[in-house]
Design a protein around this motif. Sequence first.
Motif, PDB file in Angstrom:
ATOM      1  N   LEU A  70       0.942  -1.153   0.158  1.00 57.84           N
ATOM      2  CA  LEU A  70      -0.044  -0.077  -0.244  1.00 57.84           C
ATOM      3  C   LEU A  70       0.895   1.271  -0.038  1.00 57.84           C
ATOM      4  O   LEU A  70       0.148   2.319   0.107  1.00 57.84           O
ATOM      5  N   GLY A  71       2.271   1.005   0.066  1.00 62.11           N
ATOM      6  CA  GLY A  71       3.126   2.198   0.110  1.00 62.11           C
ATOM      7  C   GLY A  71       3.119   3.038   1.274  1.00 62.11           C
ATOM      8  O   GLY A  71       3.391   4.124   1.127  1.00 62.11           O
ATOM      9  N   TRP A  72       2.861   2.319   2.405  1.00 60.38           N
ATOM     10  CA  TRP A  72       2.773   2.956   3.628  1.00 60.38           C
ATOM     11  C   TRP A  72       3.977   3.327   4.034  1.00 60.38           C
ATOM     12  O   TRP A  72       5.123   2.714   4.033  1.00 60.38           O
ATOM     13  N   GLU A  73       4.191   4.513   4.809  1.00 58.84           N
ATOM     14  CA  GLU A  73       5.483   5.128   5.376  1.00 58.84           C
ATOM     15  C   GLU A  73       5.482   4.655   6.910  1.00 58.84           C
ATOM     16  O   GLU A  73       4.722   4.684   7.469  1.00 58.84           O
ATOM     17  N   THR A  74       6.051   3.464   7.213  1.00 59.09           N
ATOM     18  CA  THR A  74       6.159   2.957   8.476  1.00 59.09           C
ATOM     19  C   THR A  74       7.003   3.518   9.503  1.00 59.09           C
ATOM     20  O   THR A  74       7.083   3.003  10.532  1.00 59.09           O
ATOM     21  N   VAL A  75       7.908   4.349   9.209  1.00 52.41           N
ATOM     22  CA  VAL A  75       8.804   5.009  10.074  1.00 52.41           C
ATOM     23  C   VAL A  75       8.310   5.446  11.545  1.00 52.41           C
ATOM     24  O   VAL A  75       8.466   5.363  12.404  1.00 52.41           O
ATOM     25  N   ARG A  76       7.302   6.564  11.058  1.00 55.06           N
ATOM     26  CA  ARG A  76       6.294   7.160  11.983  1.00 55.06           C
ATOM     27  C   ARG A  76       4.902   6.572  11.793  1.00 55.06           C
ATOM     28  O   ARG A  76       4.186   7.071  11.131  1.00 55.06           O
ATOM     29  N   ARG A  77       4.889   5.502  12.772  1.00 54.86           N
ATOM     30  CA  ARG A  77       3.452   4.773  12.421  1.00 54.86           C
ATOM     31  C   ARG A  77       2.210   5.448  12.921  1.00 54.86           C
ATOM     32  O   ARG A  77       1.318   5.253  12.388  1.00 54.86           O
ATOM     33  N   ALA A  78       2.438   6.229  13.996  1.00 55.23           N
ATOM     34  CA  ALA A  78       0.981   6.881  14.221  1.00 55.23           C
ATOM     35  C   ALA A  78       0.849   7.978  13.267  1.00 55.23           C
ATOM     36  O   ALA A  78      -0.410   8.006  12.916  1.00 55.23           O
ATOM     37  N   ASP A  79       1.762   8.449  12.238  1.00 53.43           N
ATOM     38  CA  ASP A  79       1.458   9.323  11.392  1.00 53.43           C
ATOM     39  C   ASP A  79       0.675   8.548  10.124  1.00 53.43           C
ATOM     40  O   ASP A  79      -0.158   9.233   9.624  1.00 53.43           O
ATOM     41  N   ALA A  80       1.107   7.567   9.886  1.00 52.66           N
ATOM     42  CA  ALA A  80       0.625   6.518   8.889  1.00 52.66           C
ATOM     43  C   ALA A  80      -0.835   6.120   9.272  1.00 52.66           C
ATOM     44  O   ALA A  80      -1.676   6.463   8.374  1.00 52.66           O
ATOM     45  N   LEU A  81      -0.919   5.748  10.500  1.00 52.23           N
ATOM     46  CA  LEU A  81      -2.526   5.580  10.764  1.00 52.23           C
ATOM     47  C   LEU A  81      -3.331   6.781  10.801  1.00 52.23           C
ATOM     48  O   LEU A  81      -4.386   6.830  10.410  1.00 52.23           O
ATOM     49  N   GLY A  82      -2.808   7.824  11.326  1.00 52.48           N
ATOM     50  CA  GLY A  82      -3.490   9.179  11.124  1.00 52.48           C
ATOM     51  C   GLY A  82      -4.016   9.372   9.953  1.00 52.48           C
ATOM     52  O   GLY A  82      -5.024  10.055   9.696  1.00 52.48           O
ATOM     53  N   GLN A  83      -2.987   9.345   8.856  1.00 46.79           N
ATOM     54  CA  GLN A  83      -3.464   9.651   7.377  1.00 46.79           C
ATOM     55  C   GLN A  83      -4.458   8.721   6.886  1.00 46.79           C
ATOM     56  O   GLN A  83      -5.340   8.914   6.164  1.00 46.79           O
ATOM     57  N   ALA A  84      -4.499   7.371   7.476  1.00 44.13           N
ATOM     58  CA  ALA A  84      -5.463   6.291   6.955  1.00 44.13           C
ATOM     59  C   ALA A  84      -6.685   6.466   7.422  1.00 44.13           C
ATOM     60  O   ALA A  84      -7.799   6.304   6.928  1.00 44.13           O
ATOM     61  N   PHE A  85      -6.722   6.806   8.893  1.00 46.17           N
ATOM     62  CA  PHE A  85      -7.921   6.774   9.558  1.00 46.17           C
ATOM     63  C   PHE A  85      -8.008   8.303  10.150  1.00 46.17           C
ATOM     64  O   PHE A  85      -7.928   8.459  11.316  1.00 46.17           O
ATOM     65  N   PRO A  86      -8.114   9.362   9.322  1.00 46.16           N
ATOM     66  CA  PRO A  86      -8.363  10.789   9.897  1.00 46.16           C
ATOM     67  C   PRO A  86      -9.124  10.850  10.988  1.00 46.16           C
ATOM     68  O   PRO A  86     -10.418  10.518  10.955  1.00 46.16           O
ATOM     69  N   GLY A  87      -8.653  11.437  12.087  1.00 43.72           N
ATOM     70  CA  GLY A  87      -9.381  11.884  13.233  1.00 43.72           C
ATOM     71  C   GLY A  87      -9.684  10.687  14.253  1.00 43.72           C
ATOM     72  O   GLY A  87     -10.133  11.188  15.501  1.00 43.72           O
ATOM     73  N   SER A  88      -9.270   9.400  13.902  1.00 43.70           N
ATOM     74  CA  SER A  88      -9.973   8.429  14.546  1.00 43.70           C
ATOM     75  C   SER A  88      -9.010   8.148  15.782  1.00 43.70           C
ATOM     76  O   SER A  88      -9.509   7.817  16.891  1.00 43.70           O
ATOM     77  N   LEU A  89      -7.603   8.372  15.698  1.00 43.78           N
ATOM     78  CA  LEU A  89      -6.667   8.350  17.000  1.00 43.78           C
ATOM     79  C   LEU A  89      -7.093   9.271  17.932  1.00 43.78           C
ATOM     80  O   LEU A  89      -7.059   8.981  19.214  1.00 43.78           O
ATOM     81  N   ASP A  90      -7.236  10.437  17.317  1.00 43.90           N
ATOM     82  CA  ASP A  90      -7.469  11.639  18.411  1.00 43.90           C
ATOM     83  C   ASP A  90      -8.711  11.648  19.148  1.00 43.90           C
ATOM     84  O   ASP A  90      -8.931  11.776  20.338  1.00 43.90           O
ATOM     85  N   ALA A  91      -9.752  10.834  18.474  1.00 42.53           N
ATOM     86  CA  ALA A  91     -11.056  10.794  19.211  1.00 42.53           C
ATOM     87  C   ALA A  91     -11.124   9.579  19.837  1.00 42.53           C
ATOM     88  O   ALA A  91     -12.138   9.397  20.517  1.00 42.53           O
ATOM     89  N   GLY A  92     -10.206   8.847  19.988  1.00 40.90           N
ATOM     90  CA  GLY A  92     -10.232   7.391  20.561  1.00 40.90           C
ATOM     91  C   GLY A  92     -10.966   6.378  20.177  1.00 40.90           C
ATOM     92  O   GLY A  92     -11.296   5.439  20.587  1.00 40.90           O
TER      93      GLY A  92
END
Length: 222
Positions: free
Chosen positions: A60-82
């Motif tokens: 999928l071409g994910w950048e995995t060095v900064r994993r939290a950033d990768a997840l944040g881009q894939a699922f916008p707002g979901s991490l911050d919202a819990g």
Amino acid sequence: MNEIDKLKKASPPRRRWIVGLTGASGAIYGIRLIKELLRQQYEVHLIVSEAGWRVLKEELGWETVRRADALGQAFPGSLDAGALVYHPNGDIGASIASGSFRVEGMLIMPCSMGTLSAIAHGASSNLMARAADVMLKEGRKLLLVPRETPLHAIHLENMLKLARLGVRMVPAMPAFYFKPQSMDEMIDFLVGKVLDNVDIEHDLYRRWGDEHNGQPAPDHHR
């Protein structure tokens, strides 16, 4: 107790699912599954194995060095919202490693043969296998999406062992009776079959017979 605390106490607990992504090919299946669970307002607790991160990068071409950033881009707002909670696979002390932490169940999609073997033999050396072991001991739903071909006898024996314990096996096998017109439709079909097997309603694909009942094909690919 103040009014906010009273409201929190009165509100029903959020429905939670654990989702695991392993190093088997087919990372897009797991990503699509998470998006649908989040869309339906489930709380998703995510585990990604090291090999799983490698597949996310390769497929999928994910950048995995900064994993939290990768997840944040894939699922916008979901991490911050819990709504999406990420647990490193090495965190054996995470909440989902305990049976006292209530969840609906666990879905591993895709599931590698290595992870499947660890679960079948009770080898809880990482959080992925431990969380699955908790589902078995607590009698909760556990569903695996094996993705390997060809299969040899050890693979099949491990699947049979888990199936006899009540684990649902949904191999990553596409169907063609509904005449899919895109890769998205084929992915949605398999995600829909997973949701069917854990009793979650959805409209990800046209069911057999729907074309005779005036039901339109789904048109909300994300």
